[in-house]
Design a protein around this motif. Structure first.
Motif, short mmCIF file in Angstrom:
data_model
loop_
_atom_site.label_atom_id
_atom_site.label_comp_id
_atom_site.label_asym_id
_atom_site.label_seq_id
_atom_site.Cartn_x
_atom_site.Cartn_y
_atom_site.Cartn_z
N TYR A 338 54.75 41.13 66.94
CA TYR A 338 53.89 40.90 68.10
C TYR A 338 54.56 39.88 69.00
N ALA A 339 53.96 39.67 70.15
CA ALA A 339 54.50 38.71 71.10
C ALA A 339 53.39 37.96 71.80
N PHE A 341 52.87 36.33 75.56
CA PHE A 341 53.54 36.49 76.84
C PHE A 341 53.37 35.27 77.75
N GLN A 345 58.32 33.02 76.14
CA GLN A 345 57.63 33.97 75.29
C GLN A 345 57.85 33.64 73.81
N GLY A 347 58.37 35.87 70.41
CA GLY A 347 58.56 37.18 69.78
C GLY A 347 58.59 37.00 68.28
N GLU A 406 62.10 36.11 77.65
CA GLU A 406 62.00 37.53 77.33
C GLU A 406 62.28 37.84 75.86
N ALA A 408 60.16 38.74 73.74
CA ALA A 408 59.38 39.90 73.31
C ALA A 408 60.23 41.16 73.33
N GLU A 409 61.24 41.21 74.18
CA GLU A 409 62.17 42.33 74.20
C GLU A 409 63.22 42.16 73.10
#
Length: 452
Positions: A338-339, A341, A345, A347, A406, A408-409
């Motif tokens: 999960y993340a 945002f 972020q 991750g 970023e 989460a990516e």
């Protein structure tokens, strides 16, 4: 009473693909929806919040660009921001309804409930089916604060109806919703106060994560009130609010957001009539195959007490389809990822060192402060870290926490390695592109190497 092949209660991110898949296979499927099509994700969660954060983080990055030699004067058109949020939300909801109807699913726009025979009724109609799915999601759990019912407040359900940015926003909570909306409002111009019952934000994560996010929030001007509880809420003139705090102080604001947890939307179903048990928190009690205590009745996502993420609910529909086809799927057969945002972020994939220790797993840890990496220095992203959890016995990668730009990516790289059973020794010699954040993942595996 009408007999069909399947009944789905709720049009969330698990129920919709389940219903449409069966309908496209020629099954007769009925779907009940009492409110908006698309469930929590599209209407009150992922979709509006991320559209909102797109504007907020654009404003935040522009405001912080001075360290790069770029000085910006940011002007926020808050009504336009919120209009765009609602337009995207509404468009996605309409698209979901069209998808359901195009697949041939029969829709009943009414609140559903069970009968003593296990049938499902609503809107003046009654159905029976060999397979029934409960995908009713969750709602905001309201704290027991005296005076709250007489005081105007927001939850993530109605915050998207704001037309003007509050001068001062009071937020009770320190989890995902509180942090994302709080940082967003702050970057769009509100003075934000976070009231934390404990001593840190995101208390379910490691103290390292909390420390980084707290520094980021404070840089944005957010005021953190630790170990603070509201003892009474009161309305003020002009829809303003006042909170009497446990430290004797009173905090006033133009808006109050409650983000103190979630409760499953199961009460209106009257599942007890059909012999369907709920747990102590109101979730449908299910077995490892998502089946309730009544054979043939299943539950997805938050209604079943699954982790409260859209991708988990979506995977639940694949789990049930596979189970009905005789394949061995279980409710927890994927690595949880999960993340958050915020900016930076968070991750997350698999186990943190603390979670591994609680399971009795001996681990090695790789750690790296990303503020010392080339990409972070070049782009001015100083806050964050990468952490890798490796099973000390097997060398398998079992978890990762990435906090930064970023992530989460980026965390998907490690999620896929965990799912495939990869080891730190396999990651370490790989070549990644320079200059990127991803190039440091092999170095992270090297940092987790067994001491010689």
């Amino acid at each position: 009473m009408d007999t069909v092949d399947a009944i789905v209660i709720g049009s969330g991110q698990g129920g919709v693909p389940f219903a449409t898949t069966l309908a496209e296979q020629g099954k007769r499927v009925v779907l009940f929806e009492r409110e908006r099509f698309g469930g929590n994700c599209i209407n009150w969660g992922c979709t509006p919040s991320k559209a909102f954060l797109a504007a907020a983080h654009a404003a935040g990055r522009a405001s912080a660009a001075g360290v790069l030699g770029v000085n910006c004067r940011v002007t926020v058109d808050f009504p336009k921001v919120m209009e765009r949020v609602r337009e995207i939300r509404d468009r996605f909801a309409r698209s979901t309804q069209s998808r359901i109807e195009a697949a041939g699913v029969e829709v009943v726009e009414a609140e559903a409930s069970f009968t003593g025979q296990g049938h499902v009724q609503g809107g003046g109609r009654s159905f029976s089916a060999p397979v029934t799915v409960i995908d009713t999601g969750s709602s905001a759990a309201l704290p027991p604060i005296p005076g709250l019912q007489e005081t105007p407040y927001f939850t993530n359900h109605n915050i998207w109806e704001l037309e003007r940015c509050p001068e001062r926003t009071l937020i009770i909570g320190g989890g995902f919703i509180a942090l994302e909306i709080g940082q967003g409002l702050s970057r769009l111009g509100s003075e934000v106060h976070l009231l934390l019952r404990g001593n840190r934000v995101l208390a379910s994560e490691s103290p390292r994560v909390s420390a980084v996010l707290e520094e980021a929030l404070q840089r944005d001007g957010i005021v953190l009130h630790r170990r603070t509880e509201a003892k009474r809420a009161s309305p003020l003139a002009g829809n303003r609010v006042a909170l009497a705090l446990n430290n004797g102080e009173t905090l006033e604001g133009d808006a109050l957001l409650l983000a103190t947890g979630r409760r499953p939307n199961t009460e209106a179903l009257h599942v007890d009539r059909a012999g369907i048990e709920l747990d102590e928190r109101g979730h449908v009690r299910v077995n490892d195959h998502l089946e309730s205590t009544r054979p043939g009745v299943y539950a997805f996502g938050e209604a079943a007490g699954q982790p409260a993420f859209t991708h988990v609910s979506w995977e639940d529909h694949r789990r049930l389809l596979a189970t009905l086809a005789g394949q061995p799927r279980r409710r927890d057969d994927r690595v949880l990822a999960y993340a958050v945002f915020t900016e930076p972020q968070v991750g997350r994939a698999g186990l943190s060192p603390e979670q591994a220790a609680a399971k009795g797993i001996a681990v090695r840890e790789g750690y790296m402060d990303i503020g010392n990496t080339n990409r972070a220095i070049e782009w001015g992203h100083g806050l964050g870290f990468f952490q890798l959890t490796v099973d000390a016995e097997s060398d398998r990668i079992i978890g990762a926490t990435l906090v930064g730009y970023e992530t989460a990516e980026l965390v998907h790289v490690l999620l896929d390695l965990i799912e495939t059973g990869a080891t730190a020794s396999q990651l370490e010699p790989l070549q990644h592109i320079h200059p990127t954040y991803g190039e440091y993942l092999p170095s992270l595996a090297q940092a987790a190497r067994q001491p010689e």
